[in-house]
Design an enzyme around this catalytic site. Structure first.
Site, PDB file in Angstrom:
ATOM      1  N   CYS A 137      -5.558   4.609   6.176  1.00 50.81           N
ATOM      2  CA  CYS A 137      -4.903   4.596   4.871  1.00 50.81           C
ATOM      3  C   CYS A 137      -3.637   4.340   4.687  1.00 50.81           C
ATOM      4  O   CYS A 137      -3.213   3.894   3.467  1.00 50.81           O
ATOM      5  CB  CYS A 137      -5.039   6.203   4.270  1.00 50.81           C
ATOM      6  SG  CYS A 137      -6.792   6.681   4.079  1.00 50.81           S
TER       7      CYS A 137
ATOM      8  N   ASN B 207     -10.439   6.878  -3.746  1.00 49.90           N
ATOM      9  CA  ASN B 207      -9.427   6.628  -2.829  1.00 49.90           C
ATOM     10  C   ASN B 207      -9.966   5.539  -2.315  1.00 49.90           C
ATOM     11  O   ASN B 207     -11.005   5.289  -1.683  1.00 49.90           O
ATOM     12  CB  ASN B 207      -9.685   7.828  -1.786  1.00 49.90           C
ATOM     13  CG  ASN B 207      -9.054   7.757  -0.499  1.00 49.90           C
ATOM     14  OD1 ASN B 207      -8.466   6.475  -0.074  1.00 49.90           O
ATOM     15  ND2 ASN B 207      -8.769   8.979   0.207  1.00 49.90           N
TER      16      ASN B 207
ATOM     17  N   HIS C  95      -0.679   7.023  -2.061  1.00 48.92           N
ATOM     18  CA  HIS C  95      -2.073   6.901  -1.761  1.00 48.92           C
ATOM     19  C   HIS C  95      -2.884   7.865  -2.647  1.00 48.92           C
ATOM     20  O   HIS C  95      -2.457   9.006  -2.513  1.00 48.92           O
ATOM     21  CB  HIS C  95      -2.349   7.028  -0.097  1.00 48.92           C
ATOM     22  CG  HIS C  95      -3.410   7.437   0.459  1.00 48.92           C
ATOM     23  ND1 HIS C  95      -4.515   6.339   0.123  1.00 48.92           N
ATOM     24  CD2 HIS C  95      -4.197   8.289   0.816  1.00 48.92           C
ATOM     25  CE1 HIS C  95      -5.660   6.747   0.767  1.00 48.92           C
ATOM     26  NE2 HIS C  95      -5.413   7.902   1.306  1.00 48.92           N
TER      27      HIS C  95
END
Length: 243
Positions: free
Chosen positions: A28, A200, A170
């Site tokens: 991520c 996400n 994020h």
């Protein structure tokens, strides 16, 4: 094979020998890691202009029987171009930081698909090819390490996280975004939250949220931003910049 970077260059029609192209694999925080590498290379004159591209098709690796993970993630892609600022331009990377706490490595994982388990040496359970997440365990690690991580970043940047115009995180989860607003000292109304519309998007989350901040007018030229990512590992990465 070849790398996504090479395929991207081919898709753009870049002539052979004109550019370097490489993939960065950091889950991520991949975009923020690549941005840090690109800005450092530009600063020392190694590269003149760099396209940092993040692209994810998370849906390919989800177990849709597991609602916690499968309902959270979204596919996406976004990119930025980084270059040296003109002498009279205030744009700058003020500070970057990254760190990993590998004791949390099992909280987010895909066990198969590399060299240990693959089509040649398959796992006993085919679901090993799919994403697994213990969100509560990961959030506990974030809560333990993020405050100190951000204090170090503030010292490097000479700017407090509560002073930036916009926080571009994020889009980890609704709980994670709530923790960011309530527990680490950022201004709650400065946080860019696009989770409900985009999910996400793994490494594409931060640049997609950054695009939203710019196009919506929340981040304007001369404004400051905190780009912040959390990822499997546990990995933390952040960049403080003046846009």
């Amino acid at each position: 094979m070849p790398t996504t970077a090479v395929l991207t260059a081919a898709h753009l029609g870049v002539p052979g020998g004109r550019v370097a192209a490489l993939d960065v694999n950091a889950s991520c925080v991949g975009f923020l890691t690549a941005l840090d590498l690109a800005s450092a290379a530009v600063a020392v004159g190694r590269w003149e202009r760099v396209a940092v591209v993040a692209t994810e098709i998370a849906s390919k690796g989800l177990d849709h029987r597991e609602v916690e993970g499968s309902a959270l993630f979204g596919d996406g892609a976004a990119a930025v171009v980084v270059g040296a600022a003109a002498p009279d331009d205030g744009s700058a990377v003020l500070a970057s930081a990254s760190g990993v706490w590998p004791e949390a490595r099992s909280a987010c994982r895909i066990d198969a698909g590399g060299t240990r388990f693959n089509v040649t040496t398959p796992p006993d359970d085919p679901s090993a090819y799919l994403f697994r997440m213990d969100g509560a365990a990961l959030l506990r690690q974030v809560a333990r390490h993020l405050p100190g991580f951000l204090r170090d970043l503030e010292e490097r940047a000479g700017l407090g996280v509560a002073e930036v115009d916009v926080v571009v995180p994020h889009q980890a989860s609704a709980v994670g975004l709530r923790y960011l607003r309530e527990r680490v000292g950022v201004q709650p109304d400065a946080v860019v939250d696009i989770l409900a519309d985009h999910g996400n998007q793994v490494s594409a989350s931060v640049p997609t949220a950054l695009h939203h901040a710019v196009t919506s007018g929340r981040l304007r030229r001369g404004g400051t931003a905190l780009l912040l990512g959390t990822g499997a590992g546990l990995a933390l990465s952040a960049t403080m910049l003046r846009y």
